[in-house]
Write a protein that holds these residues in place. Structure first.
Motif, PDB file in Angstrom:
ATOM      1  N   PHE A 178     134.116  -8.789  30.189  1.00  0.00           N
ATOM      2  CA  PHE A 178     133.722  -7.779  31.181  1.00  0.00           C
ATOM      3  C   PHE A 178     134.332  -8.056  32.559  1.00  0.00           C
ATOM      4  O   PHE A 178     134.087  -7.316  33.507  1.00  0.00           O
ATOM      5  CB  PHE A 178     132.198  -7.707  31.317  1.00  0.00           C
ATOM      6  N   GLU A 190     123.610  -0.095  18.822  1.00  0.00           N
ATOM      7  CA  GLU A 190     124.001  -0.421  20.196  1.00  0.00           C
ATOM      8  C   GLU A 190     122.745  -0.845  20.930  1.00  0.00           C
ATOM      9  O   GLU A 190     121.629  -0.412  20.586  1.00  0.00           O
ATOM     10  CB  GLU A 190     124.665   0.797  20.863  1.00  0.00           C
ATOM     11  N   ASP A 228     126.231  -9.818  25.703  1.00  0.00           N
ATOM     12  CA  ASP A 228     126.595  -8.892  24.653  1.00  0.00           C
ATOM     13  C   ASP A 228     127.155  -9.775  23.536  1.00  0.00           C
ATOM     14  O   ASP A 228     128.003 -10.632  23.806  1.00  0.00           O
ATOM     15  CB  ASP A 228     127.702  -7.988  25.238  1.00  0.00           C
ATOM     16  N   HIS A 245     128.469  -9.126  19.968  1.00  0.00           N
ATOM     17  CA  HIS A 245     128.752  -8.176  18.896  1.00  0.00           C
ATOM     18  C   HIS A 245     129.365  -8.812  17.651  1.00  0.00           C
ATOM     19  O   HIS A 245     130.182  -9.723  17.767  1.00  0.00           O
ATOM     20  CB  HIS A 245     129.749  -7.124  19.395  1.00  0.00           C
ATOM     21  N   HIS A 293     134.988  -5.899  22.168  1.00  0.00           N
ATOM     22  CA  HIS A 293     134.697  -6.808  23.289  1.00  0.00           C
ATOM     23  C   HIS A 293     133.504  -7.687  22.917  1.00  0.00           C
ATOM     24  O   HIS A 293     132.690  -7.321  22.065  1.00  0.00           O
ATOM     25  CB  HIS A 293     134.369  -5.994  24.552  1.00  0.00           C
ATOM     26  N   SER A 338     129.794   0.163  18.301  1.00  0.00           N
ATOM     27  CA  SER A 338     130.266   0.663  19.605  1.00  0.00           C
ATOM     28  C   SER A 338     131.781   0.572  19.755  1.00  0.00           C
ATOM     29  O   SER A 338     132.340   1.046  20.747  1.00  0.00           O
ATOM     30  CB  SER A 338     129.602  -0.115  20.743  1.00  0.00           C
TER      31      SER A 338
HETATM   32 ZN    ZN Z   1     129.088  -4.047  24.249  1.00  0.00          ZN
END
Ligand code: ZN
Ligand code: VGL
Length: 203
Positions: free
Chosen positions: A25, A113, A62, A64, A81, A70
């Motif tokens: 990010f 999500e 986050d 994932h 990401h 997403s």
């Molecule tokens: Zn995310």
């Protein structure tokens, strides 16, 4: 005196939530929030303040799976990401992470999500909300990324849960997919009852 001049004394019942300060990010990452790295020194001062007052500090991330819903390849809005256990999912190395900081992971199920950190979970499965309750937190201070996604959803959920929520406006930053998204998000948070202050208001 207007609220802008009012100081907020960090005390018993306060906790800090540091939202998604992960390499993906930040500039150079897969889903970089422009200027996100400029928050780090500002945020470190706040983290140190909470640490010195022995207040709880939560770091969310986050987290994932590779094929998260997403991601664009699954019809979602984002490039891949923050894939769990990859370098992009790591916290920025310049961040102060005090001893005893609780790490909370979210959006770690392939078909769901999850922007809000309120139900993100620690290694034992406790949610941030559980931990806030257990620590007797009455005021939650939120910093991090991104204003228009995870910060927005966290603050909205926290307000709905009846937590007195403060957004440190100089320690959050927006993706701004559409220009003005960040500003609209701040407005919505204020409308939900959150208080917008700056890190300089904290003592
Ligand atoms: Zn995310
Ligand atoms: C986020 C976009 C995608 C966030 C997470 O942390 O705000 N934004 N996944």
């Amino acid at each position: 005196m207007g609220s802008r001049e009012q100081k907020v004394v960090i005390q018993e019942g306060d906790a800090l939530s540091v939202t998604d300060m992960q390499l993906d990010f930040l500039p150079g990452g897969a889903l970089a929030v422009p200027g996100g790295d400029r928050l780090i020194p500002v945020m470190n001062r706040v983290i140190e303040l909470f640490q010195s007052r022995k207040r709880p500090v939560f770091f969310s991330r986050d987290w994932h799976p590779r094929d998260h819903i997403s991601f664009k390849e699954r019809g979602g809005p984002w490039p891949p990401h923050c894939v769990a256990n990859t370098p992009g999912a790591a916290f920025h190395p310049d961040l102060m992470i005090p001893e005893g900081t609780v790490i909370l992971s979210k959006a770690d199920r392939r078909d769901a999500e999850e922007y809000s950190t309120l139900y993100a979970r620690d290694a034992q499965g406790n949610t941030e909300r559980d931990l806030l309750e257990r620590s007797g937190t009455r005021r939650l201070f939120v910093v991090g990324l991104a204003t228009d996604y995870c910060v927005l959803n966290t603050v909205v959920e926290a307000c709905k849960a009846g937590i007195d929520t403060y957004v440190l406006a100089d320690a959050v930053c927006a993706v701004d997919v559409n220009p003005g998204d960040g500003e609209r998000a701040l407005k919505k948070m204020r409308k939900m009852g959150a208080k917008l202050i700056t890190t300089g208001d904290l003592i």
